[in-house]
Write a protein that holds these residues in place. Sequence first.
Motif, PDB file in Angstrom:
ATOM      1  N   SER A   1      36.409  72.012  47.096  1.00  0.00           N
ATOM      2  CA  SER A   1      37.803  72.646  46.660  1.00  0.00           C
ATOM      3  C   SER A   1      38.063  73.464  46.338  1.00  0.00           C
ATOM      4  CB  SER A   1      37.536  71.620  45.074  1.00  0.00           C
ATOM      5  OG  SER A   1      38.826  72.690  44.199  1.00  0.00           O
ATOM      6  N   GLU A   2      39.273  74.275  46.899  1.00  0.00           N
ATOM      7  CA  GLU A   2      39.628  75.380  46.752  1.00  0.00           C
ATOM      8  C   GLU A   2      38.987  76.031  44.944  1.00  0.00           C
ATOM      9  OE1 GLU A   2      42.187  79.175  47.244  1.00  0.00           O
ATOM     10  OE2 GLU A   2      40.867  76.667  48.676  1.00  0.00           O
ATOM     11  N   ARG A   3      39.205  75.420  44.043  1.00  0.00           N
ATOM     12  CA  ARG A   3      38.620  76.350  43.096  1.00  0.00           C
ATOM     13  C   ARG A   3      37.365  76.430  42.678  1.00  0.00           C
ATOM     14  NH1 ARG A   3      43.615  77.655  40.151  1.00  0.00           N
ATOM     15  NH2 ARG A   3      44.364  75.864  39.688  1.00  0.00           N
ATOM     16  N   ALA A   4      36.618  75.629  43.211  1.00  0.00           N
ATOM     17  CA  ALA A   4      35.261  76.285  43.647  1.00  0.00           C
ATOM     18  C   ALA A   4      34.353  77.952  43.799  1.00  0.00           C
ATOM     19  CB  ALA A   4      34.285  75.767  44.711  1.00  0.00           C
TER      20      ALA A   4
ATOM     21  N   ASN B   1      26.984  78.958  27.653  1.00  0.00           N
ATOM     22  CA  ASN B   1      27.540  77.301  28.391  1.00  0.00           C
ATOM     23  C   ASN B   1      28.772  77.477  28.969  1.00  0.00           C
ATOM     24  OD1 ASN B   1      25.484  76.740  26.484  1.00  0.00           O
ATOM     25  ND2 ASN B   1      26.754  76.045  25.141  1.00  0.00           N
ATOM     26  N   VAL B   2      29.705  78.760  28.892  1.00  0.00           N
ATOM     27  CA  VAL B   2      31.307  78.694  29.759  1.00  0.00           C
ATOM     28  C   VAL B   2      30.423  79.186  30.605  1.00  0.00           C
ATOM     29  CG1 VAL B   2      33.288  79.492  29.994  1.00  0.00           C
ATOM     30  CG2 VAL B   2      32.481  78.884  27.303  1.00  0.00           C
ATOM     31  N   ALA B   3      30.007  79.945  31.031  1.00  0.00           N
ATOM     32  CA  ALA B   3      29.562  80.128  32.282  1.00  0.00           C
ATOM     33  C   ALA B   3      29.265  79.340  33.016  1.00  0.00           C
ATOM     34  CB  ALA B   3      28.521  81.407  32.343  1.00  0.00           C
ATOM     35  N   ARG B   4      28.552  78.199  32.463  1.00  0.00           N
ATOM     36  CA  ARG B   4      27.774  77.089  33.125  1.00  0.00           C
ATOM     37  C   ARG B   4      28.831  75.803  34.126  1.00  0.00           C
ATOM     38  NH1 ARG B   4      23.961  76.870  29.294  1.00  0.00           N
ATOM     39  NH2 ARG B   4      22.241  78.129  29.277  1.00  0.00           N
ATOM     40  N   ARG B   5      30.155  75.975  32.933  1.00  0.00           N
ATOM     41  CA  ARG B   5      30.628  74.743  33.326  1.00  0.00           C
ATOM     42  C   ARG B   5      31.641  75.272  34.496  1.00  0.00           C
ATOM     43  NH1 ARG B   5      34.443  72.814  28.889  1.00  0.00           N
ATOM     44  NH2 ARG B   5      33.373  71.846  27.722  1.00  0.00           N
ATOM     45  N   PHE B   6      32.061  76.681  34.677  1.00  0.00           N
ATOM     46  CA  PHE B   6      32.482  77.109  36.281  1.00  0.00           C
ATOM     47  C   PHE B   6      31.371  77.305  37.425  1.00  0.00           C
ATOM     48  CE2 PHE B   6      34.914  80.166  33.022  1.00  0.00           C
ATOM     49  CZ  PHE B   6      36.299  79.609  33.693  1.00  0.00           C
ATOM     50  N   GLU B   7      30.378  77.628  36.871  1.00  0.00           N
ATOM     51  CA  GLU B   7      29.549  76.950  37.708  1.00  0.00           C
ATOM     52  C   GLU B   7      29.149  75.774  38.410  1.00  0.00           C
ATOM     53  OE1 GLU B   7      25.968  78.686  35.770  1.00  0.00           O
ATOM     54  OE2 GLU B   7      26.044  80.875  36.893  1.00  0.00           O
ATOM     55  N   ALA B   8      28.875  74.810  37.190  1.00  0.00           N
ATOM     56  CA  ALA B   8      29.440  72.957  37.186  1.00  0.00           C
ATOM     57  C   ALA B   8      30.436  73.045  38.670  1.00  0.00           C
ATOM     58  CB  ALA B   8      29.839  72.349  36.261  1.00  0.00           C
ATOM     59  N   VAL B   9      31.462  73.633  38.237  1.00  0.00           N
ATOM     60  CA  VAL B   9      32.659  73.355  38.438  1.00  0.00           C
ATOM     61  C   VAL B   9      32.270  73.633  40.837  1.00  0.00           C
ATOM     62  CG1 VAL B   9      35.283  73.989  39.320  1.00  0.00           C
ATOM     63  CG2 VAL B   9      34.385  73.416  37.476  1.00  0.00           C
ATOM     64  N   ALA B  10      32.225  74.642  40.594  1.00  0.00           N
ATOM     65  CA  ALA B  10      31.595  75.298  41.952  1.00  0.00           C
ATOM     66  C   ALA B  10      30.029  74.295  42.502  1.00  0.00           C
ATOM     67  CB  ALA B  10      31.543  76.667  41.481  1.00  0.00           C
ATOM     68  N   SER B  11      29.760  74.010  42.131  1.00  0.00           N
ATOM     69  CA  SER B  11      28.961  73.031  43.293  1.00  0.00           C
ATOM     70  C   SER B  11      29.214  71.834  42.837  1.00  0.00           C
ATOM     71  CB  SER B  11      27.079  73.106  42.002  1.00  0.00           C
ATOM     72  OG  SER B  11      27.050  74.134  41.770  1.00  0.00           O
TER      73      SER B  11
ATOM     74  N   TYR C   1      38.282  72.311  35.961  1.00  0.00           N
ATOM     75  CA  TYR C   1      38.352  74.060  36.857  1.00  0.00           C
ATOM     76  C   TYR C   1      39.553  74.009  34.940  1.00  0.00           C
ATOM     77  CZ  TYR C   1      39.828  78.811  38.155  1.00  0.00           C
ATOM     78  OH  TYR C   1      40.205  79.525  37.649  1.00  0.00           O
ATOM     79  N   ARG C   2      40.529  73.847  34.693  1.00  0.00           N
ATOM     80  CA  ARG C   2      41.185  73.547  33.667  1.00  0.00           C
ATOM     81  C   ARG C   2      40.500  73.277  32.120  1.00  0.00           C
ATOM     82  NH1 ARG C   2      45.165  71.417  36.514  1.00  0.00           N
ATOM     83  NH2 ARG C   2      44.577  69.757  35.529  1.00  0.00           N
ATOM     84  N   GLU C   3      39.506  73.032  32.358  1.00  0.00           N
ATOM     85  CA  GLU C   3      39.036  72.849  31.027  1.00  0.00           C
ATOM     86  C   GLU C   3      37.778  73.683  30.878  1.00  0.00           C
ATOM     87  OE1 GLU C   3      36.549  68.653  31.327  1.00  0.00           O
ATOM     88  OE2 GLU C   3      37.949  67.643  31.531  1.00  0.00           O
ATOM     89  N   ALA C   4      37.281  73.967  32.310  1.00  0.00           N
ATOM     90  CA  ALA C   4      35.930  75.621  31.934  1.00  0.00           C
ATOM     91  C   ALA C   4      36.928  76.465  30.986  1.00  0.00           C
ATOM     92  CB  ALA C   4      35.700  75.869  33.282  1.00  0.00           C
ATOM     93  N   LYS C   5      38.152  76.911  32.237  1.00  0.00           N
ATOM     94  CA  LYS C   5      39.310  78.039  31.724  1.00  0.00           C
ATOM     95  C   LYS C   5      39.661  77.260  30.269  1.00  0.00           C
ATOM     96  CE  LYS C   5      42.090  80.693  33.700  1.00  0.00           C
ATOM     97  NZ  LYS C   5      41.125  82.002  34.225  1.00  0.00           N
TER      98      LYS C   5
END
Length: 178
Positions: free
Chosen positions: A90-93, A75-85, A50-54
């Motif tokens: 996680s609370e970060r999802a 690409n950045v949006a996909r990083r966030f979506e990957a964290v959620a998937s 999550y920190r990397e995506a931020k």
Amino acid sequence: MSKKVRRAYLCAARAAAGFWAAPAPAAPKTASKAAAAEAKPGDGKADAAYREAKEAYAKLKADPARRKFRHHWQNVARRFEAVASRYEKSERAPEALYNAAELNQELSRFSQNAEDLAAAVRDYERLLERWPKHRLSDDAAYALGRIKADRLGDPSGARKALKVAASGGGDKATEAKA
């Protein structure tokens, strides 16, 4: 186009773009190494991702040249979506999914591309479906209602989403009731 012509064309293009200019000094750490270095012993992989995506999002916002191109936003949006998937439990999802939706919505305002708006709607709906009690669910419902009302011309869908936002006890409840 022959290989020689293609190679000459690429060389000329690289020279014009300053490809062979003196290299910039290397950064002391890459984004992933920096996130790992800042990670506390109790933090998990989800927090680091999550920190990397931020960090990627902050770099995008700080670089006007990169902000001009849609693929950087995606690409950045996909990083966030990957964290959620990857880290659904996680609370970060939900936070990552909300950030992806916000990013796609912002991109859609610039690009005027229906795919970007659809991605934002999809991410907001996914957040509401999977984490209806999360603190960001009322924000997602409110944003979804605004999109459906203002940009998609769907008043009944907007009413449903705003009703969900108003029923939650979050910070968007009063705005959704108005």
